[in-house]
Design an enzyme around this catalytic site. Structure first.
Site, PDB file in Angstrom:
ATOM      1  N   GLY A   2       0.981  -1.246  -0.149  1.00  0.00           N
ATOM      2  CA  GLY A   2       0.191   0.118  -0.095  1.00  0.00           C
ATOM      3  C   GLY A   2       0.866   1.289   0.094  1.00  0.00           C
ATOM      4  N   GLU A  59      14.762  -4.711  -3.486  1.00  0.00           N
ATOM      5  CA  GLU A  59      14.030  -5.086  -4.400  1.00  0.00           C
ATOM      6  C   GLU A  59      14.482  -4.631  -5.756  1.00  0.00           C
ATOM      7  OE1 GLU A  59      10.360  -2.847  -4.909  1.00  0.00           O
ATOM      8  OE2 GLU A  59       9.469  -4.306  -5.763  1.00  0.00           O
TER       9      GLU A  59
END
Lengths: 383, 305
Positions: A130, A246
């Site tokens: 989110g 990431e």
């Protein structure tokens, strides 16, 4: 310098290929066509990832203490290359493996680690992220979703958008304003169960497949203070650490390479590959993929040595975007009809992923700005 | 997979860097404002150091030779290193250098011919070599920032005992290394200009339009560099054609952008930008240019597909 794989690396790669040959069903391309966030692929990943876990191929790079194998960086990367070449059958779970799990290990409370990590290790956890909001995309620090302290709880109100996996996820890794801090200093992370009353998820019809992106509304969503990861105001430094992980070594070029090979096979079958123009463009797309590969390898090499990866990761991302586009352009230019109907699901899946590459996880322009600042040492601009 | 140099390579490269800092390698303003600069002194230093033979040293190898060629090409002066470092040690160790390379049978001006002592011809079914006799070469006036020349009389050509395809593949690696280095040198000079030069009360380099294009250029230069080193090690002909084709393709836009951001200063002969960019323009056309080299990649790679 040595650009060869070791015997051990080759054997490991062969083992993964063998596993995939055995475990990927014959209609996998058709499933993968639905996109990484679709119901079809998420349900598949919940069957597939436990098998990966069973074979020791889900979190081999994690510490043994948390169910991993303490395996080296390059080995984890080879696993990623092979799974990307196969169309990334881990679906949403690549996020757990690459950064949510490691972030919890580093910043989570004992309770949070015990609660969430074992599910990830077993290949059964689906999370969503989110971050973006209608008015906070590239400028993420301007987000407005607010978590108001109320006794032992927080009450969350706000809207998130472009949320991948939201419809199927059990937990949301949510960024919200908490406390008095301004800008980046006023953000905290919350682990929010998606079943909490007050959360509404709407799918956004999109070019990248059914069920992939969503709008997520939070209305008086009440979570205990223990759902907060890190302190109020710490979110920015935590996600910088996590996203640095990431953004290092995502081998998307491997999918592009596989699709390019398939496109050339198709053209050969049609007798269209003897055209020198087609050959030159195929060579150019292949070069874009190899350029991306080398720049990604450089970041993995740095990570393996324990160096901090900075603008090198941004260069790798820019090259990966160019590779994705080069392969899509090649296919649409010389095999336009293969993008009609359902005869080439892998081409469609690649195309749908390629149109997102320059936008997701930090737009290409943000990457170029980082390269200018941190690689070329150019002065901060007024935008 | 290890993308950082071993101890010997690291020591070798740091010694090379020191030599490149020396006076004989420096950019000098010359009263004639020539289009290129050739330093006999630096060429001798390089030869006497023995560095040019590193490709056949076990712990250094062709990767170190490609890295050296790349670094030397970042200098504003023209250095004959590509052929001497990547072709000569393995295929023609007894030929005197500087070494010029003729790529095809078409009569055309050849770079380094006016300073070369021997020449290799790569165009035919077998590789030919010849010593350059006195008065055999005429200098040619040229836009390109190399000493350029043509052969005035027939040489005493002898066949070289080497696989022509292997020599051509290695030559592609050498050219890719030199081109990537020339682009890197040019980029560095423009980046330092846009950091210093102020317009509208700000450094030029703070404008996003300029930042993004330079960042894109830097990405392509880095990719060219890594593709080249990988090709140097693998010795694979597809890797070699890919590294050269990619760098040649990248150079087109990069060269225009670099001149654009240097403004009128980049038009002058007293600023060295043209020394890198005009070398890049000639290297861009080598072995029939980007399109042909990338087509070679496709033909070889998918021969059996």
């Amino acid at each position: 310098m040595d650009f060869d794989w070791t015997e051990e690396d080759r054997a490991y790669r062969a083992r993964i290929r063998e596993f995939l040959k055995k475990e990927l069903p014959s209609d996998w391309d058709e499933i993968s066509r639905h996109g990484p966030g679709s119901r079809e692929q998420t349900e598949f990943s919940l069957q597939f990832c436990p098998k990966l876990a069973e074979a020791g191929l889900l979190v081999p790079h994690w510490p043994q203490e948390w169910g991993g194998g303490d395996r080296p960086t390059w080995e984890h990367f080879i696993l990623g290359e092979e799974l990307w070449a196969a169309g990334e059958p881990r679906g949403a779970q690549y996020m757990n493996v690459n950064w949510i799990g490691p972030t919890l290990m580093r910043f989570g409370t004992e309770e949070q680690k015990r609660r969430f990590i074992p599910e990830m290790v077993a290949g059964k956890a689906i999370w969503c992220q989110g971050f973006s909001e209608p008015n906070a995309g590239s400028d993420l620090a301007s987000l407005r979703t607010r978590a108001e302290r109320d006794g032992d709880d927080y009450v969350i109100n706000g809207t998130k958008i472009w949320t991948s996996y939201a419809a199927m996820a059990e937990h949301c890794f949510l960024l919200a304003r908490a406390g008095a801090g301004q800008g980046k200093a006023g953000i905290a992370i919350f682990i929010v169960p998606m079943s909490t009353p007050g959360i509404e998820v709407r799918s956004i019809p999109s070019l990248i497949g059914h069920g992939d992106i969503h709008e997520t509304f939070f209305t008086d969503v009440r979570v205990p203070a223990a759902a907060r990861l890190g302190e109020e105001g710490e979110a920015w430094s935590i996600i910088n650490y996590s996203l640095a992980n990431e953004r290092v070594g995502i081998p998307r070029y491997e999918l592009s390479t596989r699709v390019l090979n398939d496109m050339v096979s198709e053209l050969k079958q049609r007798g269209d590959f003897s055209d020198p123009v087609v050959q030159a463009r195929a060579g150019s797309a292949a070069a874009a993929c190899e350029a991306a590969r080398m720049l990604v390898y450089r970041t993995v090499d740095m990570k393996a040595r324990g160096d901090i990866v900075g603008a090198e990761a941004s260069m790798a991302r820019v090259a990966v975007i160019e590779a994705d586009h080069a392969v899509t352009d090649f296919g649409m230019e010389f095999l336009p009809d293969a993008f009609n109907g359902r005869s080439h699901p892998a081409f469609l899946a690649h195309h749908e992923r390629a149109i997102v590459t320059g936008i997701a996880a930090g737009a290409a322009e943000i990457q170029l700005g980082l390269i200018a600042r941190h690689w070329l040492d150019l002065p901060k601009g007024v935008h | 997979m290890r993308l950082h140099p071993n101890d010997d390579q690291a020591m070798f490269l740091s010694a090379l860097d020191q030599m490149m800092q020396g006076k004989s390698a420096a950019w000098r303003t010359s009263p004639q404002w020539d289009r290129y600069e050739w330093s006999d002194a630096f060429d001798r230093e390089l030869e006497e150091s023995g560095f040019l033979d590193c490709a056949i040293e076990e712990t250094l190898g062709p990767v170190a030779a490609a890295e050296m060629t790349f670094r030397l090409a970042t200098l504003p002066i023209a250095v004959e290193a590509a052929a001497s470092a990547l072709l000569r040690p393995k295929f023609a160790a007894d030929l005197p250098r500087p070494l010029a390379i003729i790529e095809s049978d078409h009569a055309q001006a050849i770079r380094f011919l006016p300073v070369a002592r021997s020449v290799l011809s790569l165009g035919g079914d077998s590789i030919m070599s010849a010593l350059i006799e006195p008065h055999a070469v005429a200098s040619v006036e040229s836009l390109y920032a190399f000493p350029m020349g043509v052969l005035k009389k027939a040489l005493d050509w002898r066949p070289l005992n080497a696989d022509p395809e292997a020599v051509r593949a290695q030559w592609r690696v050498a050219l890719a290394a030199e081109l990537a280095g020339a682009l890197k040198g040019a980029l560095a000079s423009v980046v330092s200009h846009v950091r210093e030069r102020h317009q509208f009360g700000r450094p030029l380099g703070s404008f996003q339009a300029i930042q993004h294009r330079l960042a894109g250029a830097a990405t392509k230069v880095e990719a060219s560099y890594w593709l080249t080193l990988k090709a140097a090690q693998s010795g694979d002909s597809i890797d070699a054609a890919l590294a050269l084709g990619y760098a040649q393709d990248a150079s087109t836009k990069v060269v225009y952008d670099l001149h654009q951001f240097m403004g009128a200063m980049g038009l002058t002969l007293e600023h060295p930008l043209h020394r890198w960019t005009y070398r890049a323009r000639l290297l861009r056309s080598s072995l029939r240019g980007s399109i042909n080299n990338l087509r070679t990649v496709a033909v070889e790679r998918w021969r059996a597909a």
